[in-house]
Structure formats: structure tokens, C-alpha cells
Design an enzyme around this catalytic site. Structure first.
Site, PDB file in Angstrom:
ATOM      1  N   ARG A   1       0.824  -1.203   0.000  1.00  0.00           N
ATOM      2  CA  ARG A   1       0.000   0.000   0.000  1.00  0.00           C
ATOM      3  C   ARG A   1       0.862   1.258   0.000  1.00  0.00           C
ATOM      4  NH1 ARG A   1      -3.421  -1.157   3.869  1.00  0.00           N
ATOM      5  NH2 ARG A   1      -5.129  -1.742   2.501  1.00  0.00           N
ATOM      6  N   ALA A   2       1.989   1.224   0.704  1.00  0.00           N
ATOM      7  CA  ALA A   2       2.850   2.405   0.761  1.00  0.00           C
ATOM      8  C   ALA A   2       3.367   2.777  -0.625  1.00  0.00           C
ATOM      9  CB  ALA A   2       4.021   2.151   1.710  1.00  0.00           C
TER      10      ALA A   2
END
Length: 687
Positions: free
Chosen positions: A275-276
């Protein structure tokens, strides 16, 4: 409606304003979590942003704000035909901390659904916030199940309401903004990760900026409309820039060079999952669009990392969010060359290439706002929880003489490595705040029975409802297949789940505990219990006793982090005023019962059981302990006595308290020496 404080008049807080503006350009960035002390313009900036959001086109009369050019085919108010609509301002919807699940996602009329087969749906706050802003102040105090619903809707872009086989779905795409004061407790790491960006805000320590904060705030309070009028041109300019950036965003190119820098940065900082990387990529492209560029540069990647990664670096509950900027610069420089394709024609990705930003404000210029501090910044009192109050060295002895440093006291020692503890819970059935420790009647959990609803029906017990309505069908003239249901037939499901408790630690810091290796083990045990309290969503407090008195090292709070900081700085030495410590703990619990009567307490006394100092210290300690037994306070004594010869004083104390004694070894979850499930003792709220 009152005139909001102008966004462009907020003093300073550049990171906060930039993060909000980036999400206004592209809500796909994932929202903003704003962390900071009280009085730092968090709420002011968020509320001011709504006035900058461009107006939205909606289908006339649609309660779910469908876009007329592409209406939601599953809209409960649909179907809608593609065509012209009406314009309205973008909404900012505030979610109160104490809101119910029905208020958030909406409610179905179960009675009409059962009797008529009609999906009568009353929209909630998620529907109101569609294509606007959803603002959650003090998001760290929001109940877990509401946070889960909120973040699921933000991730999927839709809200689902299902009750007993009847379901409704509607679009729910919004800019999610949460604010929190870390002193009041942290969000769980997995929830932190669901926010796209995070910013830390603090009041300026520069007198000139603080003066400007006060000056603007007073001017706004005296004449809100006149003050807003003086900033109208700046507001219009930023609003136009948001619109331009939205149009430019689809044309922005994220080259292989910047993409490689993003991947390398996330790998270097060991962020979990992907997700980052995705959030950084979206943020970097939005930064380029905000700066008026169609190419992503290394400076965009660096700024994206500073906004998207700090909260994802929280490796355990007591880690403070943060990012090592030197390491970030080294990583960007190392992977800046690559294949020469960085989206800027092969320029140096180190961020120091000398390329001038096409926009004079730069990607973090805040849209033309002057460099300033927030209007509420002057409210900061300059003190932080983390500083803590450490008992003074050289506390007076009973003779009134202050011992010399080191004579009766040892400096604080570090806690031993924490471990997983056995579950300590309060007996009986409570009705406190949702959590994960003790049994309680809750809105969520396994169904245990049914009752008549008190107020609005929220959780239908279908079998009990049918059973109540069945005997009356002939008298009600039933002629078809449908069941004739009246209001009196409806039954509310009663459910059992888990609650969070107040875990009050009473720690013996006297000389009998002062052996360094022993105190390190004791602190490690308390730290382990604090970790357990964090995971179970408890409030915690810390009382210590040493010398001649008991002290409240930390009043009951949701910030387990603050308790860990106070524990780490705890010195030891002096006599053992056990009675004074217990009496101080009794006062703390008495006050907390008035503040939060539904939250049950669990007292954890960490001591070897010795009592010294004053006349009849053992008898006084026994009398103080019996106060807790009389009040029905659940308690456990962690016996810290060591050595081949044991006096068993901690066990005697546990008997006086009406609780249980457990050794440090037995406290471990993997220990075979004993099994601690429930704290044995009386409880005023026992089922």
C-alpha cells in the site's frame, strides 16, 4: 451557517495544508491523518478546506449525490437517466466520536422490509459525504467497529448495509480526514496504514508567528465576514489551482526512474505490504500536477515519502512515527541514476539538480498562502505528556531529612524484553466501552437472546420476531403468504462481546525492589501488560509508591504510550509505603467511577508484598486492601518476591484484596507453572 476561517489565512502548518490540498486534487491518495497537540489549527484547517472544494454536479433529488453524467446504476434512489443535473457546494460531513453504526452507514426500516418487502432506507453520514469531505475529529477515540466500517467504505468506494438478508449498497467516495491528539491514545498500526498521508503538527515556538496567530484569530472573531473578504482573492486563486491540477492529473507521467525510487524507498524503510508504494506513486503524481507539471521529479518522490511513510514506520505500539531524512536522501540518490529515465529527461534525482520548479510556489508552497502558523496555534501550553513527572531525587525520609543522591535511591533502569502475557479479565458481564478484554453486553458479538427494543431497532432477532408474530396471524386477517408484523412483535437481539477495562497498575518502587536485575524484570512484566492493554483497547493508569507516599504517575488515559514512558523513567529506593499506594489507587478508582461508571476496573499490584514505614504498616496495608474487596474491584497481585526463601506476603495481600496472586513466571502466556484466566474476586457488576 457561520463563515469558516479562510484556509489561506492559516498561519504556517505547510505540511498540513499541502496534504489536504493534495487530497482535494486527488481523493485516491487516501485521505489524511493529522496528529498533533491541542490548539494547533487541525480542525480549523480541515473545516476551511471545504470552502475551497469545487462545486459538484448532482442528479436533482438524489439523496446519494449521483453524478448526472455517470449515475450509479445501483443507487437506491435510481435508476437515473444520464442528463443535466444541478450544482451544489461540496459537503463537509463531521462524524461524532459517539455516533452509532446506523448513523454512519444508514438504517433499514426492518418492519416495512418484513411486512411489505420494501427497502425503506434512511441514508447515513457516508451517503452525505459522497463526493465531499468526511471529517473525524479525535479519530483515535472512535470505536473500532466504526473505524473498520469507515475505512472499508473509503477503500471500496461504496457502503453496504445488510440486515437479516435485506441489503442496500450505495456509492461512498469521499476525502477522509482524521485528526487526533497522540496524548489521548494511538490508532492501531493496521488502521494507521489505511490513511494515505499523515502529518505532525505543533504550535510554533517563534514569538512573531504566535503574535500573527493571535492577531488573525481576534480579527476573525470580531468580524468573520469582513476577515473572510480580505482573503477572498487568495481563496479564489487556490480554488482555481485545485481545478487546474485535477484537469492536469491524468496527463502526469510517472517514469521508470521515479517509480524505482519509490520502490527502493519503501524497501529501505521496511514498510509492510504494497500500500505504501501505491500511495507514494499517487502522491508523487498529484504533487507534480499541483506544481503544474506533467512529469514526476525526484523532489516529488521525496515529498511523497515524507507524507506517506512516517506512520507506516511504527514497528510496535510504543514506537513514535517518524522518518530518517538522511537515510531517505541516501536512498533517493542511490537509485536516482538508474536507466536515466526519471520522468524529467534523465536529470539528477537527488533533488539538488538545480532544476527550477515551473511553479514559483513549488510543490509544497501551499497554493500561494503566506508562510504562517495556524490560527489556533496560540492555545498550546508548551507542555507534553511525554516529558513526564519523575519523582524528585532525594525524597525526604520519615525523619524529614533528604537522603543524598544515591544514598536511598537508584537511577531508573531499562525494562527487560516484553513477552506475551496470559489474559487477565474482570469476572461477570459488563456494559462498558467496546474492547477485547472482559465479557460484556455489546452491539457486536455472538447473539445470546432477544428482548423488546428500547428505542430504534438496530439488531433484529428474526426467529424471536417471527415467534412473537405467528400466534396473531389469523386475528390480524392474514390472507396471503406475507407475515403480518406489528411493532410489538419486533425483537432486538442481545449480544455478548468484549469490553475494554481500566487497568490500573500499582507498582512498588521501594528499596526492596531496587535490585537492578529484579527491577528490570518487573518493568518488563509491566511493559508486557501494557502491550496487552494496548491490544485490548483498555484505558490505563499508573500509581507508584516509595519513600513515604503513593503518587499518581499517570492518571487514567487511553494513551498506553504515555504509561510506557512514565514506567521507563521510574526510579526506585526508600521504604515501602504499601498502604499509601493502595489508598492512592483507591482514590483514583473512586474518581474514575464518577467519570466513566460503565467501565469496570482491573487493578494490577506489582510488589513483593512487604510493607515498611510508619506504625503498624502491615495492618494498615491489610485495611487498605480490604477497601477494594468491599467495593468489588477485581485485582491481581504480581508477586515479585525472588530467592530460595519466600515469605508469601504477596499471596496474603491478594487474599485481603479478594483477588489472585501470580508470579512473574506464571504471568507469561507460554508458562506451564499456572493458568490465569479470570481474576478471582467479587465484582459489583458480576452477572
Amino acid at each position: 451557517m457561520s463563515t469558516p476561517f479562510p484556509f489561506t489565512a492559516v498561519v504556517g502548518q505547510d505540511d498540513l495544508r499541502l496534504a489536504l490540498l493534495l487530497n482535494a486534487v486527488s481523493p485516491a491518495v487516501g485521505g489524511v491523518l493529522v496528529r498533533g497537540e491541542k490548539g494547533t489549527a487541525k480542525s480549523t484547517a480541515v473545516r476551511a478546506l471545504s470552502a475551497l472544494m469545487p462545486e459538484v454536479d448532482v442528479v436533482a433529488g438524489c439523496r446519494f449525490s449521483c453524478a448526472p453524467a455517470a449515475p450509479d446504476p445501483a443507487c437506491p434512489d435510481g435508476p437515473h437517466e444520464v442528463g443535466a443535473g444541478v450544482q451544489r457546494p461540496a459537503r463537509m460531513v463531521e462524524l461524532p466520536v459517539g455516533a452509532s453504526e446506523d448513523r454512519l452507514v444508514g438504517a433499514l426500516d426492518i418492519e416495512r422490509a418484513l411486512a411489505e418487502g420494501v427497502k425503506a432506507f434512511e441514508p447515513g453520514l457516508l451517503a452525505d459525504a459522497h463526493r465531499g469531505i468526511l471529517y473525524v475529529d479525535e479519530v483515535n477515540l472512535l470505536h473500532d467497529h466504526l473505524v473498520d466500517l469507515l475505512l472499508d467504505a473509503a477503500a471500496m468506494g461504496a457502503s453496504y448495509v445488510e440486515r437479516e438478508g435485506v441489503s442496500v449498497r450505495h456509492a461512498a467516495r469521499f476525502l477522509l480526514v482524521g485528526t487526533m491528539n497522540p496524548e489521548e491514545g494511538e490508532l492501531r498500526p493496521q488502521l494507521l496504514d489505511r490513511f494515505g498521508l499523515t502529518v505532525e503538527v505543533a504550535a510554533s515556538r517563534e514569538p512573531d508567528q504566535r503574535v500573527e496567530v493571535v492577531r488573525r484569530r481576534l480579527a476573525y472573531d470580531d468580524d468573520p465576514d469582513g476577515f473572510a473578504g480580505r482573503w477572498a482573492d487568495e481563496e479564489t486563486s487556490v480554488r482555481a489551482r485545485i481545478v487546474a491540477a485535477r484537469k492536469l492529473l491524468p496527463s502526469v507521467v510517472l517514469g521508470d526512474g521515479p517509480l524505482r525510487q519509490i520502490a527502493a524507498t519503501c524497501a529501505a524503510f521496511e514498510v509492510d505490504g504494497m500500500r505504501a508504494d501505491i500511495v507514494m506513486a499517487r502522491t508523487a503524481t498529484t504533487l507534480a500536477a499541483w506544481a503544474g507539471r506533467t512529469e514526476v521529479l525526484a523532489e516529488d518522490v521525496r515529498q511523497a515519502a515524507l507524507l506517506a511513510l512516517p506512520h507506516r514506520r511504527r514497528r510496535n505500539p510504543f514506537d513514535a512515527p517518524g522518518l530518517d531524512e538522511d537515510k531517505l536522501d541516501e536512498t533517493l540518490e542511490e537509485f536516482g541514476g538508474g536507466d536515466g529515465s526519471n520522468g524529467s529527461g534523465g536529470s539528477d534525482d537527488s533533488g539538488d539538480s538545480g532544476d527550477e520548479d515551473p511553479d514559483p510556489d513549488g510543490p509544497d508552497g501551499g497554493g500561494g498562502q503566506p508562510p504562517q502558523e495556524g490560527p489556533d496555534g496560540g492555545n498550546d501550553d508548551g507542555s507534553g505528556e511525554s516529558s513526564g513527572e519523575v519523582p524528585a531525587q532525594g525524597e525526604p525520609s520519615e525523619s524529614g531529612q533528604a537522603p543524598s543522591p544515591g544514598a536511598g535511591e537508584q537511577a531508573p533502569v531499562r525494562a527487560a524484553e516484553p513477552f506475551r502475557t496470559k489474559v487477565l479479565s474482570v469476572p461477570g458481564l459488563g456494559e462498558g466501552a467496546a474492547g477485547r478484554r472482559s465479557r460484556a453486553r455489546t452491539e457486536h458479538g455472538r447473539t445470546t437472546g432477544a428482548r423488546r427494543p428500547q428505542g430504534a431497532l438496530t439488531k433484529l432477532h428474526l426467529a424471536a420476531t417471527v415467534q412473537a408474530a405467528a400466534p396473531h396471524q389469523r386475528a390480524r386477517g392474514r390472507s396471503g403468504p406475507g407475515l403480518v408484523v406489528r411493532r410489538d412483535d419486533l425483537r432486538q437481539a442481545t449480544r455478548e462481546g468484549r469490553e475494554g477495562n481500566l487497568v490500573l497498575f500499582v507498582v512498588d518502587a521501594s528499596g526492596s525492589m531496587a535490585a537492578r536485575q529484579r527491577m528490570s524484570a518487573v518493568k518488563g512484566a509491566v511493559l508486557s501488560l501494557l502491550l496487552d492493554a494496548y491490544q485490548r483497547r483498555d484505558k490505563v493508569g499508573l500509581v507508584t509508591f516509595r519513600g513515604s507516599t503513593g503518587e499518581v504517575a499517570l492518571p487514567p488515559t487511553s494513551s498506553v504510550d504515555a504509561a510506557a514512558v512514565r514506567l521507563e523513567s521510574l526510579p526506585t529506593g526508600g521504604r515501602t509505603p504499601l498502604a499509601a499506594g493502595l489508598l492512592r489507587a483507591h482514590d483514583v478508582l473512586r474518581v474514575e467511577r464518577l467519570r466513566d461508571p460503565a467501565r469496570r476496573a482491573l487493578m494490577v499490584v506489582v510488589t513483593d508484598g512487604r510493607a515498611t514505614g510508619g506504625p503498624e504498616p502491615v495492618n494498615l496495608a491489610g485495611r487498605a486492601a480490604r477497601l477494594f474487596a468491599a467495593d468489588g474491584v477485581a485485582s491481581v497481585v504480581v508477586d515479585c518476591e525472588s530467592g530460595p526463601v519466600r515469605l508469601g506476603l504477596a499471596g496474603q495481600l491478594a487474599g485481603e484484596l479478594g483477588g489472585t496472586a501470580v508470579t512473574l513466571d506464571e504471568l507469561r502466556a507460554d508458562s506451564i507453572a499456572g493458568l490465569v484466566r479470570d481474576v478471582q474476586g467479587n465484582s459489583r457488576r458480576a452477572a
